[in-house]
Design an enzyme around this catalytic site. Sequence first.
Site, PDB file in Angstrom:
ATOM      1  N   ASP A  37      -5.873  -7.313  -5.060  1.00  0.00           N
ATOM      2  CA  ASP A  37      -6.958  -7.044  -4.105  1.00  0.00           C
ATOM      3  C   ASP A  37      -7.728  -5.793  -4.523  1.00  0.00           C
ATOM      4  O   ASP A  37      -7.543  -4.722  -3.956  1.00  0.00           O
ATOM      5  CB  ASP A  37      -6.350  -6.872  -2.710  1.00  0.00           C
ATOM      6  N   ASP A  40     -20.063  -5.301  -8.325  1.00  0.00           N
ATOM      7  CA  ASP A  40     -20.784  -4.603  -9.386  1.00  0.00           C
ATOM      8  C   ASP A  40     -21.895  -5.520  -9.879  1.00  0.00           C
ATOM      9  O   ASP A  40     -22.064  -6.624  -9.348  1.00  0.00           O
ATOM     10  CB  ASP A  40     -19.799  -4.246 -10.523  1.00  0.00           C
ATOM     11  N   ILE A  41     -22.625  -5.077 -10.887  1.00  0.00           N
ATOM     12  CA  ILE A  41     -23.658  -5.967 -11.432  1.00  0.00           C
ATOM     13  C   ILE A  41     -22.947  -7.167 -12.081  1.00  0.00           C
ATOM     14  O   ILE A  41     -21.784  -7.044 -12.508  1.00  0.00           O
ATOM     15  CB  ILE A  41     -24.586  -5.237 -12.433  1.00  0.00           C
ATOM     16  N   THR A  98     -12.345  -5.906   7.993  1.00  0.00           N
ATOM     17  CA  THR A  98     -11.866  -6.007   9.383  1.00  0.00           C
ATOM     18  C   THR A  98     -11.831  -4.646  10.085  1.00  0.00           C
ATOM     19  O   THR A  98     -11.600  -4.582  11.283  1.00  0.00           O
ATOM     20  CB  THR A  98     -10.468  -6.653   9.436  1.00  0.00           C
ATOM     21  N   LYS A 146       0.626  -8.262  -2.006  1.00  0.00           N
ATOM     22  CA  LYS A 146      -0.737  -7.837  -2.330  1.00  0.00           C
ATOM     23  C   LYS A 146      -0.719  -6.438  -2.937  1.00  0.00           C
ATOM     24  O   LYS A 146      -0.171  -5.498  -2.356  1.00  0.00           O
ATOM     25  CB  LYS A 146      -1.583  -7.825  -1.060  1.00  0.00           C
ATOM     26  N   ASP A 200       0.848  -1.199   0.000  1.00  0.00           N
ATOM     27  CA  ASP A 200       0.000   0.000   0.000  1.00  0.00           C
ATOM     28  C   ASP A 200       0.882   1.246   0.000  1.00  0.00           C
ATOM     29  O   ASP A 200       1.196   1.803   1.065  1.00  0.00           O
ATOM     30  CB  ASP A 200      -0.927  -0.010   1.231  1.00  0.00           C
ATOM     31  N   LYS A 250     -11.119  -5.838  -4.725  1.00  0.00           N
ATOM     32  CA  LYS A 250     -12.422  -5.954  -4.044  1.00  0.00           C
ATOM     33  C   LYS A 250     -13.580  -5.562  -4.952  1.00  0.00           C
ATOM     34  O   LYS A 250     -14.329  -4.621  -4.680  1.00  0.00           O
ATOM     35  CB  LYS A 250     -12.433  -5.117  -2.765  1.00  0.00           C
ATOM     36  N   PHE A 251     -13.766  -6.327  -6.025  1.00  0.00           N
ATOM     37  CA  PHE A 251     -14.819  -6.008  -6.982  1.00  0.00           C
ATOM     38  C   PHE A 251     -16.213  -6.196  -6.390  1.00  0.00           C
ATOM     39  O   PHE A 251     -16.482  -7.160  -5.673  1.00  0.00           O
ATOM     40  CB  PHE A 251     -14.728  -6.936  -8.202  1.00  0.00           C
ATOM     41  N   ARG A 255       0.761  -2.348   7.338  1.00  0.00           N
ATOM     42  CA  ARG A 255       1.540  -1.336   8.062  1.00  0.00           C
ATOM     43  C   ARG A 255       2.600  -1.845   9.039  1.00  0.00           C
ATOM     44  O   ARG A 255       3.662  -1.226   9.140  1.00  0.00           O
ATOM     45  CB  ARG A 255       0.578  -0.353   8.750  1.00  0.00           C
TER      46      ARG A 255
HETATM   47  O1  C5P Z   1      -1.922  -2.055   7.150  1.00  0.00           O
HETATM   48  P1  C5P Z   1      -2.769  -3.262   7.450  1.00  0.00           P
HETATM   49  O2  C5P Z   1      -1.987  -4.428   8.006  1.00  0.00           O
HETATM   50  O3  C5P Z   1      -3.973  -2.925   8.279  1.00  0.00           O
HETATM   51  O4  C5P Z   1      -3.274  -3.717   5.998  1.00  0.00           O
HETATM   52  C1  C5P Z   1      -4.224  -4.693   5.804  1.00  0.00           C
HETATM   53  C2  C5P Z   1      -4.409  -4.869   4.340  1.00  0.00           C
HETATM   54  O5  C5P Z   1      -5.425  -5.824   4.139  1.00  0.00           O
HETATM   55  C3  C5P Z   1      -4.838  -3.606   3.595  1.00  0.00           C
HETATM   56  O6  C5P Z   1      -4.163  -3.614   2.350  1.00  0.00           O
HETATM   57  C4  C5P Z   1      -6.327  -3.762   3.397  1.00  0.00           C
HETATM   58  O7  C5P Z   1      -6.779  -3.237   2.174  1.00  0.00           O
HETATM   59  C5  C5P Z   1      -6.486  -5.276   3.395  1.00  0.00           C
HETATM   60  N1  C5P Z   1      -7.781  -5.794   3.837  1.00  0.00           N
HETATM   61  C6  C5P Z   1      -8.351  -5.541   5.076  1.00  0.00           C
HETATM   62  N2  C5P Z   1      -9.573  -6.069   5.408  1.00  0.00           N
HETATM   63  C7  C5P Z   1     -10.221  -6.837   4.557  1.00  0.00           C
HETATM   64  C8  C5P Z   1      -9.646  -7.105   3.297  1.00  0.00           C
HETATM   65  C9  C5P Z   1      -8.416  -6.573   2.997  1.00  0.00           C
HETATM   66  O8  C5P Z   1      -7.755  -4.870   5.902  1.00  0.00           O
HETATM   67  N3  C5P Z   1     -11.363  -7.386   4.911  1.00  0.00           N
END
Ligand code: C5P
Length: 227
Positions: free
Chosen positions: A58, A63-64, A116, A31, A10, A60-61, A207
């Site tokens: 990732d 849509d229709i 999450t 990812k 990210d 996260k699609f 992170r």
């Molecule tokens: O920085 P951190 O460890 O919180 O990153 C978690 C990664 O997982 C992010 O890239 C976030 O987009 C992804 N993610 C998430 N919860 C989900 C699906 C993916 O935090 N349910």
Amino acid sequence: MKDKIIVALDFDKAGEAKQLVDDLQEADFFKVGLQAFLGFGDELIAYLKHKNKKLFLDLKFKDIPNTLYGAVKSSLKYDPYFLTIHLSGGAEMIKKAVEAAEEKPGLAILGVTVLTSLSDGDLKETGIDLSTGDAVIRLCELGVKNGLNSFVCSPREIEPIRKRFGQDVVLVTPGIRPAWAAKGDQKRVFTPGMAIAAGSNYLVIGRPINCSDNPAAAFAKILAEIS
Ligand code: C5P
């Protein structure tokens, strides 16, 4: 064990993302999410391929069904190992995603259950009167019925999901925070060791590694914790 750690790239600059790939010699699985994909996706994905790293795309699609089918088809050119869709897109959309992925046998479509970062109260605000735990089970049920067996969930939901759907479902868990890392916006978190002990197949970690002053040391520390 190192295959179980998926590092989230990210970043807002391609150079930073590539630098992390170089710094983490031991990591095999990365990812690419919306931030990196929209900023410099082609360049970064080509770099990962060149370095022989596995790609989790990732995006996260949701849509229709017809549009989603096209989106999954277009993603196949990146040769991802994992691709995400929101299960809340419904049965027809899930079926279309599965159908579109059929020509790439190695590809797993992951169904995102409940993010999450959301608490029960946050769900309620969106009009969903279920607890996050119940909503996750309901969504996995929809996924299983329509041809999925891989899901993204919080480590807290591993036990109830395995109880309901067995050991064969593949569970990919973000919301991982080592005891030494800040929680940030994640609300339903586990340490790496707890998540593996609970039965997570893959840990998605952002992170705690990508914002660390020493990402290689952070990765090694997490690997030691789960090994
Ligand atoms: O920085 P951190 O460890 O919180 O990153 C978690 C990664 O997982 C992010 O890239 C976030 O987009 C992804 N993610 C998430 N919860 C989900 C699906 C993916 O935090 N349910």
